[in-house]
Design an enzyme around this catalytic site. Structure first.
Site, PDB file in Angstrom:
ATOM      1  N   GLU A  78      -5.309  -4.810  10.562  1.00  0.00           N
ATOM      2  CA  GLU A  78      -4.266  -3.817  10.814  1.00  0.00           C
ATOM      3  C   GLU A  78      -4.582  -3.030  12.082  1.00  0.00           C
ATOM      4  O   GLU A  78      -5.363  -2.064  12.034  1.00  0.00           O
ATOM      5  CB  GLU A  78      -4.195  -2.827   9.643  1.00  0.00           C
TER       6      GLU A  78
ATOM      7  N   GLU B 130      -6.753   4.887   7.708  1.00  0.00           N
ATOM      8  CA  GLU B 130      -6.504   6.295   7.379  1.00  0.00           C
ATOM      9  C   GLU B 130      -7.695   6.897   6.636  1.00  0.00           C
ATOM     10  O   GLU B 130      -8.012   8.074   6.799  1.00  0.00           O
ATOM     11  CB  GLU B 130      -5.210   6.421   6.552  1.00  0.00           C
TER      12      GLU B 130
ATOM     13  N   GLY C 185       2.920  -1.108   4.299  1.00  0.00           N
ATOM     14  CA  GLY C 185       2.962   0.304   3.951  1.00  0.00           C
ATOM     15  C   GLY C 185       4.394   0.755   3.702  1.00  0.00           C
ATOM     16  O   GLY C 185       4.953   0.573   2.616  1.00  0.00           O
ATOM     17  N   GLY C 186       5.021   1.307   4.735  1.00  0.00           N
ATOM     18  CA  GLY C 186       6.359   1.902   4.608  1.00  0.00           C
ATOM     19  C   GLY C 186       7.369   1.011   3.904  1.00  0.00           C
ATOM     20  O   GLY C 186       8.096   1.461   3.005  1.00  0.00           O
TER      21      GLY C 186
ATOM     22  N   SER D 296       3.389  -2.114  10.372  1.00  0.00           N
ATOM     23  CA  SER D 296       4.829  -2.179  10.610  1.00  0.00           C
ATOM     24  C   SER D 296       5.466  -3.527  10.253  1.00  0.00           C
ATOM     25  O   SER D 296       6.399  -3.976  10.920  1.00  0.00           O
ATOM     26  CB  SER D 296       5.168  -1.774  12.055  1.00  0.00           C
TER      27      SER D 296
ATOM     28  N   GLY E 190       2.555   2.256  10.789  1.00  0.00           N
ATOM     29  CA  GLY E 190       3.568   3.310  10.642  1.00  0.00           C
ATOM     30  C   GLY E 190       4.252   3.700  11.940  1.00  0.00           C
ATOM     31  O   GLY E 190       4.910   4.733  12.006  1.00  0.00           O
TER      32      GLY E 190
ATOM     33  N   HIS F 124      -9.378   1.348   4.730  1.00  0.00           N
ATOM     34  CA  HIS F 124      -8.120   1.518   5.467  1.00  0.00           C
ATOM     35  C   HIS F 124      -8.375   2.493   6.619  1.00  0.00           C
ATOM     36  O   HIS F 124      -9.146   3.450   6.471  1.00  0.00           O
ATOM     37  CB  HIS F 124      -7.039   2.053   4.525  1.00  0.00           C
TER      38      HIS F 124
ATOM     39  N   ASN G 126       0.874  -1.173   0.000  1.00  0.00           N
ATOM     40  CA  ASN G 126       0.000   0.000   0.000  1.00  0.00           C
ATOM     41  C   ASN G 126       0.913   1.225   0.000  1.00  0.00           C
ATOM     42  O   ASN G 126       1.499   1.561   1.018  1.00  0.00           O
ATOM     43  CB  ASN G 126      -0.882  -0.047   1.254  1.00  0.00           C
ATOM     44  N   TRP G 127       1.039   1.848  -1.157  1.00  0.00           N
ATOM     45  CA  TRP G 127       1.997   2.955  -1.278  1.00  0.00           C
ATOM     46  C   TRP G 127       1.476   4.250  -0.672  1.00  0.00           C
ATOM     47  O   TRP G 127       2.206   5.234  -0.590  1.00  0.00           O
ATOM     48  CB  TRP G 127       2.362   3.178  -2.746  1.00  0.00           C
ATOM     49  N   LYS G 128       0.210   4.278  -0.323  1.00  0.00           N
ATOM     50  CA  LYS G 128      -0.407   5.491   0.252  1.00  0.00           C
ATOM     51  C   LYS G 128      -0.151   6.695  -0.666  1.00  0.00           C
ATOM     52  O   LYS G 128      -0.108   6.528  -1.879  1.00  0.00           O
ATOM     53  CB  LYS G 128       0.094   5.710   1.681  1.00  0.00           C
TER      54      LYS G 128
HETATM   55  P1  PGA Z   1       2.899   0.313   7.650  1.00  0.00           P
HETATM   56  O1  PGA Z   1       1.452   0.542   6.988  1.00  0.00           O
HETATM   57  O2  PGA Z   1       3.420  -0.998   7.082  1.00  0.00           O
HETATM   58  O3  PGA Z   1       3.710   1.493   7.221  1.00  0.00           O
HETATM   59  O4  PGA Z   1       2.692   0.228   9.122  1.00  0.00           O
HETATM   60  C1  PGA Z   1       0.564  -0.533   6.787  1.00  0.00           C
HETATM   61  C2  PGA Z   1      -0.715  -0.018   6.204  1.00  0.00           C
HETATM   62  O5  PGA Z   1      -1.169   1.065   6.596  1.00  0.00           O
HETATM   63  O6  PGA Z   1      -1.326  -0.674   5.338  1.00  0.00           O
END
Ligand code: PGA
Length: 258
Positions: free
Chosen positions: A171, A101, A238-239, A217, A177, A99, A10-12
Site C-alpha cells: 500500500e 496509519e 479502505g474507503g 484507493s 485515501g 498498516h 479494512n474498515w478503520k
Molecule cells: P483506501 O485505504 O482504500 O481508502 O485508500 C486502503 C487502506 O488503507 O488499507
C-alpha cells in the site's frame, strides 16, 4: 491465477456494531455467490467483531473475520490492547499488521510487526502484513530499497510453513485515501519484488503460495486492472469497503463474475 484471490475490507475507525451488522447484511448475497472463489475478509473495529461473528455463525456467511491490529502478549496489564486469545475467541482468521496509519500515528515499528506476525501464526490466524513507501521515497525512486527492507524486517524468522500462508499488502502511503493509485504496472512491479524478497528469505514454493495484495484507493472502477496483474492476488480496500455495493463489485471483479 493459481492462488485464491483475497479481498479484504479494512474498515478503520468506522462503523458502530449496529452499522457493521447492516453492512454485512448488504454483503451476504455477493458472499454466497463469490465466497468459494474469492476469500472475502472484513476487518471491523474491535467493538463490532462479536456482532459480525454472530451473523457469520447464524447465517453461515461465506466470509472471514479480520482484526485491524493486535498486541503480542496473550494477556496482562496492557491497558487498551487486544490479545491474540481475544481475537481467536471471536473466530478472527486474519489480523492486519503494520498498516501505515499504525506506523505513522501509533509508532508501530518493523520489530513489533515481526513479533506480532509470529504470534498471529502461533494462534492459528494469518497476518496481513502491510508495507508501503511515502511520497518522498517514491519520488526519490527509492521504493524498491524501502519495500525490500520493510518486508524483510516484517517476515524474518517466520517458520517456513507459516511463511507459505503469508498475506502481504503493498500500500503506497501516497495512494491511501487520496484517490490516487499506483498504476497497475507500478503495483505489479512492487508486488513482484515482494515475491522475490519472500523467495530469497524462504524459497520459491513458499513465495508461490504467499498472497500479495495491492491497496490504496482501490475502487469498483479500477480493481480489475490490479487483479489482472500476475503478482497481485487481491486487494486491501479502505474507503470503498464501507459501502456494500462498491465492496461487492470489487469482490465480483476478483471473482471474475462482475
Ligand atoms: P483506501 O485505504 O482504500 O481508502 O485508500 C486502503 C487502506 O488503507 O488499507
Amino acid at each position: 491465477m493459481a492462488r485464491k484471490p483475497l479481498v479484504a475490507g479494512n474498515w478503520k475507525m468506522n462503523k458502530t456494531a449496529a452499522e457493521a451488522v447492516s453492512l454485512i447484511n448488504g454483503l451476504k448475497e455477493v458472499a454466497s455467490n463469490c465466497g468459494d472463489d474469492v476469500e472475502i475478509v472484513v476487518a471491523p473495529p474491535f467493538t463490532a467483531l462479536h456482532s459480525v461473528k454472530t451473523i457469520f455463525d447464524l447465517d453461515r456467511v461465506n466470509m472471514a473475520l479480520g482484526a485491524q491490529n493486535m498486541f503480542y502478549e496473550t494477556e496482562g496489564a496492557f491497558t487498551g490492547e487486544i490479545s491474540p486469545r481475544m481475537l481467536q475467541a471471536e473466530h478472527c482468521r486474519y489480523v492486519i499488521l503494520g498498516h501505515s496509519e499504525r506506523r505513522q500515528y501509533f509508532g508501530e515499528t518493523d520489530e513489533a510487526v515481526n513479533r506480532k506476525a509470529k504470534v498471529v501464526f502461533e494462534h492459528d490466524m494469518t497476518p496481513i502484513v502491510c508495507c508501503g513507501e511515502s511520497l518522498e521515497t517514491h519520488e526519490a525512486e527509492k521504493t524498491a530499497e524501502w519495500i525490500t527492507e520493510q518486508v524483510s524486517a516484517a517476515i524474518t524468522g517466520l517458520l517456513p510453513e507459516h511463511a507459505a500462508r503469508l498475506v502481504i499488502a503493498y500500500e503506497p502511503i501516497w495512494a491511501i485515501g487520496t484517490g490516487k493509485t499506483a498504476t497497475p504496472d507500478m503495483a505489479q512491479e512492487v508486488c513482484e519484488l515482494i515475491r522475490t524478497v519472500v523467495t530469497e528469505m524462504f524459497d520459491e514454493d513458499i513465495a508461490a503460495t504467499a498472497r500479495i495484495l495491492y491497496g490504496g484507493s482501490v475502487t469498483e472502477l479500477n480493481a480489475h486492472l490490479f487483479f489482472a496483474a500476475d503478482d497481485i492476488d487481491g486487494a486491501l480496500v479502505g474507503g470503498a469497503a464501507l459501502d456494500a455495493q462498491s465492496f461487492g463489485k470489487i469482490i465480483k471483479a476478483a471473482c471474475g463474475c462482475g
